[in-house]
Scaffold this motif. Structure first.
Motif, PDB file in Angstrom:
ATOM      1  N   GLY A 123      -8.356 -20.153  18.627  1.00 31.40           N
ATOM      2  CA  GLY A 123      -8.500 -20.331  17.190  1.00 31.40           C
ATOM      3  C   GLY A 123      -9.768 -21.067  16.816  1.00 31.40           C
ATOM      4  N   SER A 124     -10.855 -20.863  17.595  1.00 29.14           N
ATOM      5  CA  SER A 124     -12.063 -21.655  17.364  1.00 29.14           C
ATOM      6  C   SER A 124     -13.318 -20.787  17.429  1.00 29.14           C
ATOM      7  CB  SER A 124     -12.168 -22.772  18.408  1.00 29.14           C
ATOM      8  OG  SER A 124     -12.341 -22.224  19.716  1.00 29.14           O
ATOM      9  N   VAL A 125     -14.416 -21.378  17.002  1.00 33.62           N
ATOM     10  CA  VAL A 125     -15.742 -20.801  17.174  1.00 33.62           C
ATOM     11  C   VAL A 125     -16.532 -21.762  18.046  1.00 33.62           C
ATOM     12  CG1 VAL A 125     -17.885 -20.100  16.047  1.00 33.62           C
ATOM     13  CG2 VAL A 125     -15.691 -19.614  14.949  1.00 33.62           C
ATOM     14  N   GLU A 126     -17.100 -21.246  19.135  1.00 30.99           N
ATOM     15  CA  GLU A 126     -17.837 -22.072  20.087  1.00 30.99           C
ATOM     16  C   GLU A 126     -19.329 -21.783  19.980  1.00 30.99           C
ATOM     17  OE1 GLU A 126     -16.030 -24.256  21.704  1.00 30.99           O
ATOM     18  OE2 GLU A 126     -14.102 -23.373  21.128  1.00 30.99           O
ATOM     19  N   ARG A 127     -20.128 -22.760  20.426  1.00 28.63           N
ATOM     20  CA  ARG A 127     -21.582 -22.584  20.399  1.00 28.63           C
ATOM     21  C   ARG A 127     -22.154 -22.874  21.782  1.00 28.63           C
ATOM     22  NH1 ARG A 127     -26.523 -25.000  18.217  1.00 28.63           N
ATOM     23  NH2 ARG A 127     -25.540 -27.051  18.233  1.00 28.63           N
TER      24      ARG A 127
END
Length: 602
Positions: free
Chosen positions: A98-102
């Motif tokens: 449920g996340s956005v990673e960089r």
């Protein structure tokens, strides 16, 4: 880009059952189909043309090494859609978390960019995303209550749209400031208007429906927007991919050869499809080398390109009449477009030419046209990357301002023969990477001064387009293996100076100065034309038009009658093969001084 939410098999069980390597199933010169352990997603190219995909339950972001091989580039719990920002960092949707990673440009994890609530809405399954100067847009793929989320660079995350039935692939159209999103279980592409505060949603396109009427056999998935004109669509359940023309409404459909086609990305040379035979696997990646005709069509490059130097500057050698007025020059551009010419060549150094094109673009009369412009450095910049970058950015931004464009479809470096070629080879690729990373240009290339300068740029894939002086007397390049290499690599090739600045049209008995050297060659040319039962102008034109590898012939009329003459030549006859085959051997030893206009002494 989509991910099924009903997978019961654990990741660890699948990992034990399947090998960890990707294996080449089928490869030929034009089409590569690669098998993988896990269903694949998220294809995209970086500014250098390197290809990346994700493999969802395989927990990896993969980089293509060629020859059917991918290697691990980064790791993530469940990587799905990804996007490379202007600073070269990768943003990746981590769907199950449920996340956005960089990640940084080397594949190292930097941070969890987003996870949690937005205006009281719990983000569950980030699927695909788009990153720009204003911030990050991503889809949350949930049945019935899915959402589109916006994370501005400064400020709080916002909900752009809610209650969508599994929002999936997402792209941004800068021309109209809107988002296009695949709403999977509605089997449609929606348009989200960002110009209004409430971001109204409308249907852009209803997609073909599976004959069974089973909604799970529809499901549009990943999207890719090419040149703000063609919207490419991966149709997951249908095993197809489509491209949709945003202006004409034309829809074309193709067999993906992948049972579940999850996503798509394209470049001027390549179409990449991801997906697999099922979820969690096995997966597939299909890499299609586009035919040159297809790539030219997608960039909307016509067989004739209108050069604008003569419209912006006094640019004649043998014709001494004055150039057109601004209004008649703009009228010529409009007429060229109406007659089917869709590619227009210009440069900062062409006087008012960019401004003329910009005026016509503002009126909407060059819709879908491909604009080619150029920049050049000072000699000092060849040895100083920072200076070269600053000069390049300034030149391109000035071009965009004059042309009323946000991005150049094709940007060429204007090579000068006096430049140190070793220095240029070192600095130029880095400059183009920055220009692409900043979103200023789409396709990079070089306009060469001398034809054989091409050999210095062939090995770097960042160069996809070239402009080259070639004519029926000039075989300095076409007689070499470098020309065949250009063709093999499917580069976009614009040919200019097909009449050698008008010299080939002159009466051989009336030449003066150093041009008297051309007299015997022009007599031979006239003799060949007579034997082929065509005019000299038709022979010169037909030779270049029908030369293998030529994408577009650059013409430079400044009068309506010249434009009409060139269009008529485009439809003219071929040179008989027996005569065509004599041309190169006959003119193979033309003196360099004659083929180089700046050396002429009239």
């Amino acid at each position: 880009m989509r991910m099924r939410r009903n997978i019961n098999t654990s990741i660890d069980d699948v990992r034990c059952c399947l090998s960890k390597h990707l294996m080449l199933n089928m490869m030929d010169r034009k089409d590569v189909l690669i098998s993988s352990d896990f269903y694949t997603e998220g294809p995209l190219f970086n500014a250098s043309g390197e290809l990346f995909v994700t493999n969802l339950l395989g927990k990896k972001i993969l980089k293509y090494q060629g020859d059917g091989r991918f290697t691990e580039w980064g790791t993530c719990t469940s990587p799905n859609g990804q996007f490379i920002a202007a600073d070269r960092t990768h943003y990746v949707c981590n769907s199950l978390a449920g996340s956005v990673e960089r990640f940084d440009a080397e594949g190292n994890h930097l941070e969890t960019y987003f996870q949690g609530l937005v205006e009281g809405y719990q983000v569950e399954c980030p699927n695909d995303l788009w990153v720009g100067e204003q911030g990050v847009y991503f889809t949350d793929s949930v049945r019935k209550t899915g959402a589109i989320v916006f994370i501005p660079k400064h400020g709080q995350a916002q909900l752009i749209a809610r209650n969508l039935d599994y929002p999936n692939g997402i792209v941004y159209d800068e021309k109209v400031n809107c988002l296009y999103v695949a709403e999977s279980f509605k089997n449609r592409i929606i348009k989200v208007n960002l110009n209004q505060p409430d971001h109204p949603v409308s249907t852009l396109l209803e997609l073909p429906t599976h004959p069974s009427l089973d909604e799970t056999k529809n499901l549009p998935d990943g999207l890719f927007l090419e040149n703000n004109t063609w919207l490419w669509i991966a149709h997951y359940g249908m095993g197809q991919y489509h491209r949709y023309h945003l202006n004409t409404g034309q829809l074309e459909s193709f067999d993906s050869q992948i049972t579940l086609c999850s996503n798509i990305c394209v470049s001027p040379e390549t179409i990449v499809l991801t997906g697999g035979e099922g979820e969690p696997g096995p997966g597939k990646v299909r890499i299609i080398q586009r035919e040159r005709g297809s790539a030219v069509s997608d960039l909307n490059i016509s067989k004739l390109s209108l050069g604008t130097v003569a419209l912006g500057l006094p640019y004649v050698v043998f014709d001494q009449e004055n150039a057109n007025s601004e209004s008649s020059a703009e009228g010529l551009i409009v007429q060229a477009r109406r007659m089917g010419i869709s590619s227009f060549d210009t440069a900062r150094e062409y006087g008012t030419a960019e401004s003329l094109l910009g005026h016509v673009i503002e009126t909407g009369q060059l819709e879908d046209a491909t604009i080619i412009s150029k920049f050049k450095w000072t000699n000092e910049a060849c040895f100083d990357f920072e200076k070269a970058l600053a000069e390049s950015i300034q030149s391109v931004e000035e071009s965009l301002n004059e042309l009323k464009l946000k991005k150049l479809p094709i940007c060429l470096f204007h090579m000068v023969s006096s430049f140190d070629i070793s220095a240029v080879k070192e600095v130029l690729p880095r400059v183009f990477e920055h220009l692409k990373g900043k979103g200023l240009i789409e396709t990079a290339g070089v306009s060469v001064d001398h034809p054989l300068e091409i050999k210095h740029f062939l090995d770097n894939d960042i160069y996809q387009a070239f402009q080259i002086p070639i004519n029926i007397l000039d075989h300095r390049l076409t007689s070499t293996s470098f020309w065949q290499d250009l063709i093999k690599r499917k580069k976009i090739i614009f040919v200019r100076s097909i009449y050698l600045k008008g010299l080939l049209m002159q009466d051989p008995e009336k030449l003066t100065g150093s041009l008297q050297l051309a007299t015997p060659y022009l007599r031979q040319l006239k003799d060949l034309a007579d034997k082929a039962h065509m005019s000299v102008s038709q022979m010169c034109f037909s030779y270049i038009r029908d030369l293998e590898g030529v994408s577009s012939v650059l013409i430079g009329p400044d009068k309506e009658e010249q434009l009409l003459e060139n269009i008529a030549l485009l439809d003219g006859p071929k040179i008989p093969k027996a005569i065509f085959d004599k041309i190169m051997p006959l003119f193979l030893q033309i003196p360099e001084d004659l083929l180089t206009p700046r050396l002429w002494k009239i």
